[in-house]
Design an enzyme around this catalytic site. Structure first.
Site, PDB file in Angstrom:
ATOM      1  CG  HIS A   1      -1.988  -1.000   1.306  1.00  0.00           C
ATOM      2  ND1 HIS A   1      -3.009  -1.001   0.276  1.00  0.00           N
ATOM      3  CD2 HIS A   1      -2.302  -2.202   2.152  1.00  0.00           C
ATOM      4  CE1 HIS A   1      -3.745  -2.110   0.515  1.00  0.00           C
ATOM      5  NE2 HIS A   1      -3.427  -2.545   1.631  1.00  0.00           N
TER       6      HIS A   1
ATOM      7  CB  CYS B   1      -2.055   2.917  -5.525  1.00  0.00           C
ATOM      8  SG  CYS B   1      -3.049   1.458  -5.196  1.00  0.00           S
TER       9      CYS B   1
END
Length: 268
Positions: free
Chosen positions: A167, A235
Site C-alpha cells: 500500500h 498505487c
C-alpha cells in the site's frame, strides 16, 4: 322636565378624531399581524438536496481519514511484530558491518505458503525503513502492514523478476515515499541466509492493467530472463489508485547474513 341652567348643554356622544383613527387602523393592524405571523414551513427540494450533499461529503471525509490514517495506527504494532518475527525465524545477526560482498549466485530461498513471512525489505532512502514481506498480494496480506510477493514471480535472489506490492497510503503506507527513490539507490531484501542488495535502475508510471511490469523480463513477454531483477509496485498518485508507480531494480551483490550487516544498512 329638567331645568337647564344658563350655558348648560347636554352631553352628546360623539366620535373623537382618535376614535376615528383607531377604527381606521384596525384593518391595518390585522394585516400587519397576519404579515408578521410565521409562515408555514414548506419543503424545499434544493435545500434538502444540498443538505444531503453536505452529509455525504462529511461521510466521505471521515471515511478517507479512517482509511488513510486510522488504518496506519491499527497496523503499526502488527508490522513491528512481523519484523521482530523475521529475526526469530532467521536468528540474530552479528553486530558488525560485513565486508563480505559477493556477486556469485546467492543462497536459494525456499518457497513459503500464502500469507507466510519470507523476509524483510530494508530501504535506506526511507530512513532505514524495514517492511515485512509475506507471500501473496491479497488484501488479507497487504492490510497487515506487510509488502506482498507476487506468487507467479521469481523468489528473492533468483534469476527472473522478484516482484512485490504494498500500500502507498493506508495499512502502514509502506510504499508512500516510493517516488523519492532514484537510480542507483539500494534496496535490501533480507532472507534467511543473505542480504540481497538491489540497486534501482528505473522508475515509471503505468496503467493498473499493465501486468507486463512483473514479467520475468519486464515488458518482454516470452523472453527468458538472464538477470536477477526486482520490481516494486504501488498505487499512484499518493491519494489515488487509477495508476501504478513502478520501480525496477537489479541485484548488485549479496552479503552472507552470518557475517554481519551490509554497509548500506550501517547508518540504521
Amino acid at each position: 322636565m329638567v331645568e337647564e341652567h344658563p350655558g348648560y348643554r347636554p352631553r352628546r356622544e360623539r366620535r373623537t378624531g382618535r376614535a376615528h383613527r383607531d377604527e381606521a387602523e384596525q384593518p391595518a393592524r390585522r394585516d400587519s399581524a397576519r404579515a408578521s405571523a410565521p409562515a408555514k414551513p414548506r419543503f424545499d427540494v434544493i435545500s434538502a438536496f444540498g443538505e444531503l450533499l453536505i452529509s455525504a461529503g462529511l461521510v466521505v471525509a471521515l471515511f478517507a481519514f479512517w482509511q488513510v490514517y486510522v488504518t496506519d495506527w491499527q497496523v503499526a504494532n502488527a508490522a513491528d511484530k512481523q519484523v521482530a518475527q523475521v529475526e526469530d525465524l532467521f536468528g540474530a545477526v552479528p553486530n558488525r558491518i560485513s565486508t563480505d560482498e559477493r556477486t556469485s549466485p546467492p543462497p536459494a530461498v525456499s518457497p513459503v505458503s500464502y500469507g507466510q513471512l519470507m523476509g524483510a525489505l530494508h530501504v535506506p532512502r526511507w530512513n532505514q525503513m524495514v517492511i515485512p514481506v509475506r507471500e501473496g498480494t491479497g488484501h488479507d496480506v497487504l492490510d497487515t502492514g506487510a509488502a506482498g510477493h507476487y506468487p507467479t514471480t521469481a523468489l528473492p535472489g533468483e534469476i527472473g523478476n522478484f516482484s512485490v506490492a504494498a500500500h502507498r497510503r493506508s495499512y502502514g503506507s509502506n510504499f508512500r515515499r516510493i517516488d523519492v527513490l532514484r537510480e542507483g539507490d539500494p534496496v535490501v531484501m533480507e532472507t534467511k541466509d543473505a542480504w540481497l542488495v538491489y540497486h534501482v535502475t528505473r522508475y515509471r508510471i503505468v496503467a493498473p492493467t499493465d501486468g507486463q511490469v512483473v514479467l520475468p523480463v519486464p515488458d518482454q513477454p516470452g523472453v527468458a530472463p538472464t538477470q536477477r531483477l526486482m520490481t516494486m509496485t504501488t498505487c499512484h498518485p499518493e491519494y489515488g489508485n487509477w495508476q501504478r508507480y513502478i520501480v525496477h531494480l537489479e541485484l548488485h551483490h549479496w552479503v552472507p547474513r552470518n557475517t554481519g550487516i551490509p554497509k548500506e544498512l550501517a547508518e540504521g
